[in-house]
Design a protein around this motif. Structure first.
Motif: not given
Length: 418
Positions: A19, A23, A26, A147, A303, A306
């Protein structure tokens, strides 16, 4: 007894590493890689293979800090440096992440509009507030599960490149023919690529997720003294290796798509994700257009939690706040306040006329300038036997992370000199 290395073990090992790696791709990453391909063609394709081992080593080092110390990155750094230095780093992270969130929301809103939705301004608010609500309401295991599935949307960029039917012999040649950057533009783009692949917010998120994983398994981190087992370390290495490989493969295909379409057609100025998608349509067809647009929306959903979450982790550990995605709002008000503040300010910034694509690109450049200083701190923590309880990262990981630090300092200097 060691667990056998099987496909089932690989699947079960998938977690924070995948994940976190996903991310990384993004809308900021999409913007950076699209601009790189549009302006410089295939000349920087080789960076995807350079950044993979560097990113993997850094993320593994951050993961090990979380696994061994039971603290996130800011908490571990606080054991080595004065609190004011960590507070400044956390503030810089918050500012950069908020700008990134703003631009990501703008790109997602344009994508939703092009997919048949309403006005982009409405989607900015819907996406931003929806992500805040979901993060506050859901628990860690639920968020982590969502995610992981969202990571699949990144295959859209790989499929898009194959639709274009490139000459693979030429692509392979460009992929393994690194050249010394020429001119300020190429140096700035190299810094941006390094900054969006080896990015500060990923360091904090990776370490924070290790703590969340341990909590989810019922371990009391504050009093834990047990060593991570060899199987646990191997599982995380599998997870991070796959996650960073996936991230860099996607990066490769986004640069390739932009090179085969925009650069080839002489389109070197890309001012928004909407323009990028719309320019792709006549050059590559409807399927490529829809996949590219879908990817922008999906990667933003992956994203933004995150970005906002990494800043919240950093502040919480710097100032000894209760934190964690398994905590309810009343149990970790300050932690969630940072998350919501960053996202809401990002929403507000989209209504003051910023240029999303430029903001995304230059945020990546700023990250590329800040990351090597943070990497120095990570290396000092990761090699401190007291903090790490004599469970240091492997020598190979430390050497590769050191190389990453030197290269990022070198690229930053090159950007100002050449």
């Amino acid at each position: 007894m060691r667990k056998p290395f099987t496909l089932r073990r690989v699947v079960e090992a998938i977690g924070p590493g995948v994940t976190t790696g996903a991310a990384d791709d993004d809308p900021s990453g999409v913007a950076t890689y699209t601009i790189a391909g549009a302006q410089l063609g295939t000349s920087l394709l080789w960076t995807a293979w350079l950044t993979w081992p560097l990113m993997a080593a850094v993320q593994m080092m951050c993961a090990r800090i979380g696994m061994v110390t039971g603290m996130g990155l800011a908490g571990a750094l606080r054991q080595k440096f004065p609190r004011w230095t960590i507070a400044l780093a956390s503030l810089a992270l918050l500012v950069a992440n908020t700008i990134n969130i703003s631009a990501d929301l703008a790109g997602m809103a344009d994508g939703a509009h092009m997919l048949g939705g309403g006005p982009p301004g409405v989607w900015v608010v819907v996406f931003g507030l929806g992500i805040c609500l979901a993060t506050v309401r859901l628990r860690y295991a639920q968020i982590a599960g969502v995610l992981k599935w969202l990571a699949l949307v990144l295959f859209a960029y790989v499929i898009t490149a194959f639709i274009l039917k490139p000459h693979w012999r030429e692509v392979v040649g460009a992929s393994f023919s690194p050249s010394w950057p020429r001119g300020h533009l190429m140096w700035a783009t190299l810094v941006a690529i390094l900054g969006t692949t080896i990015s500060p917010y990923l360091f904090f998120w990776q370490a924070g997720q290790e703590v969340e994983e341990q909590k989810a398994m019922g371990r009391r981190i504050a009093t834990r003294t047990r060593r991570p087992t060899q199987d646990e370390v191997i599982d995380r290495r599998i997870d991070i290796t796959l996650g960073t490989l996936f991230s860099n493969v996607v990066m490769f295909f986004i640069i390739l798509t932009a090179a085969l379409t925009f650069h080839k057609a002489g389109i070197t100025e890309i001012s928004s994700t909407k323009q990028a998608a719309e320019a792709l349509r006549p050059l590559a067809g409807d399927m490529a257009y829809w996949l590219f647009t879908l990817g922008i929306v999906g990667t933003g959903l992956l994203a933004i939690p995150t970005l906002a979450g990494s800043a919240a982790y950093a502040f919480a550990e710097t100032f000894h706040w209760a934190y964690g995605l398994d905590n309810k709002l009343r149990q970790a008000r300050a932690f969630y306040a940072v998350f919501v503040f960053s996202t809401v300010v990002g929403i507000a910034m989209d209504f003051i006329g910023i240029d999303p694509m430029r903001a995304l690109f230059w945020t990546a450049v700023v990250n590329g300038l800040l990351a090597p200083f943070l990497l120095v701190g990570i290396l000092l923590v990761a090699t401190d036997r007291k903090i790490m309880r004599d469970q240091l990262s492997s020598k190979l990981t430390r050497v590769v992370a050191t190389i990453a630090t030197i290269l990022m300092f070198g690229a930053a200097i090159g950007m100002f000199v050449f």
